[in-house]
Design a protein around this motif. Structure first.
Motif, PDB file in Angstrom:
ATOM      1  N   PRO A 139      27.337  91.328  42.378  1.00 32.06           N
ATOM      2  CA  PRO A 139      27.979  91.504  43.614  1.00 32.06           C
ATOM      3  C   PRO A 139      29.213  90.407  43.993  1.00 32.06           C
ATOM      4  O   PRO A 139      29.677  90.682  45.155  1.00 32.06           O
ATOM      5  CB  PRO A 139      27.008  91.219  44.717  1.00 32.06           C
ATOM      6  CG  PRO A 139      26.024  90.587  43.990  1.00 32.06           C
ATOM      7  CD  PRO A 139      26.029  90.785  42.703  1.00 32.06           C
ATOM      8  N   THR A 140      29.438  89.527  42.999  1.00 32.93           N
ATOM      9  CA  THR A 140      30.520  88.555  43.355  1.00 32.93           C
ATOM     10  C   THR A 140      31.722  89.416  43.570  1.00 32.93           C
ATOM     11  O   THR A 140      32.666  88.868  44.376  1.00 32.93           O
ATOM     12  CB  THR A 140      30.585  87.593  42.097  1.00 32.93           C
ATOM     13  OG1 THR A 140      29.271  86.847  41.940  1.00 32.93           O
ATOM     14  CG2 THR A 140      31.418  86.297  42.428  1.00 32.93           C
ATOM     15  N   VAL A 141      31.988  90.203  42.697  1.00 35.36           N
ATOM     16  CA  VAL A 141      33.426  90.989  42.635  1.00 35.36           C
ATOM     17  C   VAL A 141      33.441  91.713  44.339  1.00 35.36           C
ATOM     18  O   VAL A 141      34.629  91.406  44.786  1.00 35.36           O
ATOM     19  CB  VAL A 141      33.366  92.111  41.548  1.00 35.36           C
ATOM     20  CG1 VAL A 141      34.773  93.046  41.903  1.00 35.36           C
ATOM     21  CG2 VAL A 141      33.365  91.590  40.259  1.00 35.36           C
ATOM     22  N   ALA A 142      32.456  92.371  44.869  1.00 33.34           N
ATOM     23  CA  ALA A 142      32.462  92.892  45.800  1.00 33.34           C
ATOM     24  C   ALA A 142      33.054  91.792  47.170  1.00 33.34           C
ATOM     25  O   ALA A 142      33.710  92.087  48.053  1.00 33.34           O
ATOM     26  CB  ALA A 142      31.279  93.781  46.349  1.00 33.34           C
ATOM     27  N   THR A 143      32.256  90.692  46.914  1.00 33.18           N
ATOM     28  CA  THR A 143      32.268  89.682  48.174  1.00 33.18           C
ATOM     29  C   THR A 143      33.894  89.103  48.101  1.00 33.18           C
ATOM     30  O   THR A 143      34.338  88.885  48.992  1.00 33.18           O
ATOM     31  CB  THR A 143      31.311  88.589  47.944  1.00 33.18           C
ATOM     32  OG1 THR A 143      29.877  88.915  47.751  1.00 33.18           O
ATOM     33  CG2 THR A 143      31.582  87.565  48.812  1.00 33.18           C
ATOM     34  N   ILE A 144      34.321  88.702  46.800  1.00 33.04           N
ATOM     35  CA  ILE A 144      35.622  88.409  46.594  1.00 33.04           C
ATOM     36  C   ILE A 144      36.674  89.482  47.375  1.00 33.04           C
ATOM     37  O   ILE A 144      37.612  89.086  48.048  1.00 33.04           O
ATOM     38  CB  ILE A 144      36.044  88.236  45.231  1.00 33.04           C
ATOM     39  CG1 ILE A 144      35.436  86.844  44.715  1.00 33.04           C
ATOM     40  CG2 ILE A 144      37.502  87.843  45.110  1.00 33.04           C
ATOM     41  CD1 ILE A 144      35.379  86.556  43.092  1.00 33.04           C
ATOM     42  N   LEU A 145      36.519  90.620  46.968  1.00 34.52           N
ATOM     43  CA  LEU A 145      37.398  91.616  47.420  1.00 34.52           C
ATOM     44  C   LEU A 145      37.409  91.847  49.151  1.00 34.52           C
ATOM     45  O   LEU A 145      38.343  91.971  49.788  1.00 34.52           O
ATOM     46  CB  LEU A 145      37.102  92.801  46.864  1.00 34.52           C
ATOM     47  CG  LEU A 145      37.527  93.108  45.262  1.00 34.52           C
ATOM     48  CD1 LEU A 145      37.229  94.564  44.714  1.00 34.52           C
ATOM     49  CD2 LEU A 145      38.981  92.777  44.899  1.00 34.52           C
ATOM     50  N   ASP A 146      36.033  91.717  49.379  1.00 36.48           N
ATOM     51  CA  ASP A 146      35.741  91.827  51.016  1.00 36.48           C
ATOM     52  C   ASP A 146      36.453  90.843  51.712  1.00 36.48           C
ATOM     53  O   ASP A 146      36.869  91.012  52.664  1.00 36.48           O
ATOM     54  CB  ASP A 146      34.483  92.084  51.239  1.00 36.48           C
ATOM     55  CG  ASP A 146      33.795  92.041  52.652  1.00 36.48           C
ATOM     56  OD1 ASP A 146      34.090  93.078  53.348  1.00 36.48           O
ATOM     57  OD2 ASP A 146      33.313  91.302  53.151  1.00 36.48           O
TER      58      ASP A 146
END
Length: 347
Positions: A202-209
């Motif tokens: 979920p690191t990618v999703a957090t960065i984009l969010d």
């Protein structure tokens, strides 16, 4: 019940130094030299909260290990290379990590094989910070940059080097920085200690969010893998030392049964339903909706049956030989890096 333990990378490395020459002989401490009832198995995961390794915890949460009569202790390390070390040193009997480590280990004289192939694509994403987005528009722009990887010698390190070399950037022309995943990766990106890096959900999703960075290369799908790497790239797998597999076939079959059952369950349930089964803290502070979105983005990478993709091993070998001097001129026996015996017998 599961005991979730984080093993010190330093301690594991120390153990490796002491046992490198005799690792194979020391790897049958759990369950003895033969199968039996209530066998206990330790499995090290290269980041239990990473979506790419989600089947490990999900299998336990669904109760499938218990159904098979195997007592599995899941342990976690932030990088696949540390999980690999734990296996080779005999601290654990199995590793959930990238298949490419089996090739790397073979040329170092260690026989390790994937017994359940969980995925057919890396599930990795090359992210660039907003500040560096104007300077890094393709791997050709890696030159002179600091790029985050989970650990030196990890699969994120391998793939970053391949992307660079495939774009005529030598591995000596950029700096890989071990920043782990999750908050440590995000902090490094925010602070500018890296301009970009390879990470997963979920690191990618957090960065984009949080609008901290942008996707440069997305390898979460088979299509993305083919575009970036020229073919399917089997990554997440349950791999074990071949000697242990051969002397514990009944136990390995039970593990394969449990994992394949999970993969089939995943293929018939939504990302929201999968997220609901996972520990709440795996969302890394992003909330359940963002975590479910992270799972949805990564789901295409997983196999439905645990079987190795036909052309996958050759793709991995080609990628590794492009930059790895240990592998470049070495002969790799790909048939010894995986087995489909157990997954094909899984009910």
């Amino acid at each position: 019940m599961r005991t979730l333990t984080r093993v010190s990378a330093v301690a594991v490395a120390g153990a490796l130094a002491l046992t490198t020459l005799t690792a194979c002989g020391s790897n049958s401490s759990s369950g003895g030299s033969s199968d039996g009832k209530n066998v206990k198995v330790k499995i090290m995961v290269g980041g239990l909260d990473k979506v790419i390794y989600l089947p490990a915890m999900l299998t336990e949460r669904l109760g499938y290990f218990k159904d098979e009569g195997v007592s599995v202790q899941l342990l976690t390390e932030p990088a696949g290379v540390q999980a690999e070390t734990a296996l080779v040193s005999g601290d654990v009997q199995g590793t959930v990590g990238f298949y490419d480590h089996t090739l790397d280990l073979q040329v170092k004289g260690k026989q390790v094989e994937s017994v359940v192939q969980l995925s057919q694509a890396p599930g990795e994403v090359e992210i660039v910070s907003n500040q560096a987005a104007g300077d890094i528009k393709s791997p050709k722009d890696f030159k002179g940059k600091k790029l985050g990887v989970t650990g030196i010698g990890s699969s994120t390190d391998f793939l970053t080097k391949y992307l660079a070399v495939n774009s005529d950037v030598q591995t000596s022309q950029f700096t890989p920085v071990a920043v782990g995943a999750g908050q440590t990766f995000i902090s490094a990106l925010q602070q500018g200690s890296i301009q970009g890096g390879m990470t997963t959900d979920p690191t990618v999703a957090t960065i984009l969010d949080k609008k901290l960075g942008k996707i440069l290369i997305d390898m979460r799908t088979p299509e993305g893998s083919k575009q970036a790497l020229g073919g399917l790239y089997p990554s997440s797998s349950l791999y074990m030392q071949t000697e242990w597999v051969n002397s514990h076939k009944e136990t390995v079959q039970k593990l394969a049964n449990a994992f394949v059952r999970t993969l089939k369950w995943m293929s018939t349930h939504s990302a929201d339903e999968i997220a609901a089964k996972m520990p709440a803290d795996y969302a890394q502070g992003g909330g359940k909706d963002l975590y479910a979105q992270a799972i949805k983005s990564t789901l295409p990478m997983f196999t439905t049956d645990g079987v190795m993709p036909a052309d996958g091993p050759a793709t991995v070998e080609r990628v590794l030989k492009a930059f790895n001097p240990n592998l470049k001129n070495a002969k790799v026996d790909l048939d010894k890096t995986f087995t489909t015996e157990f997954v094909k017998n899984a009910g």
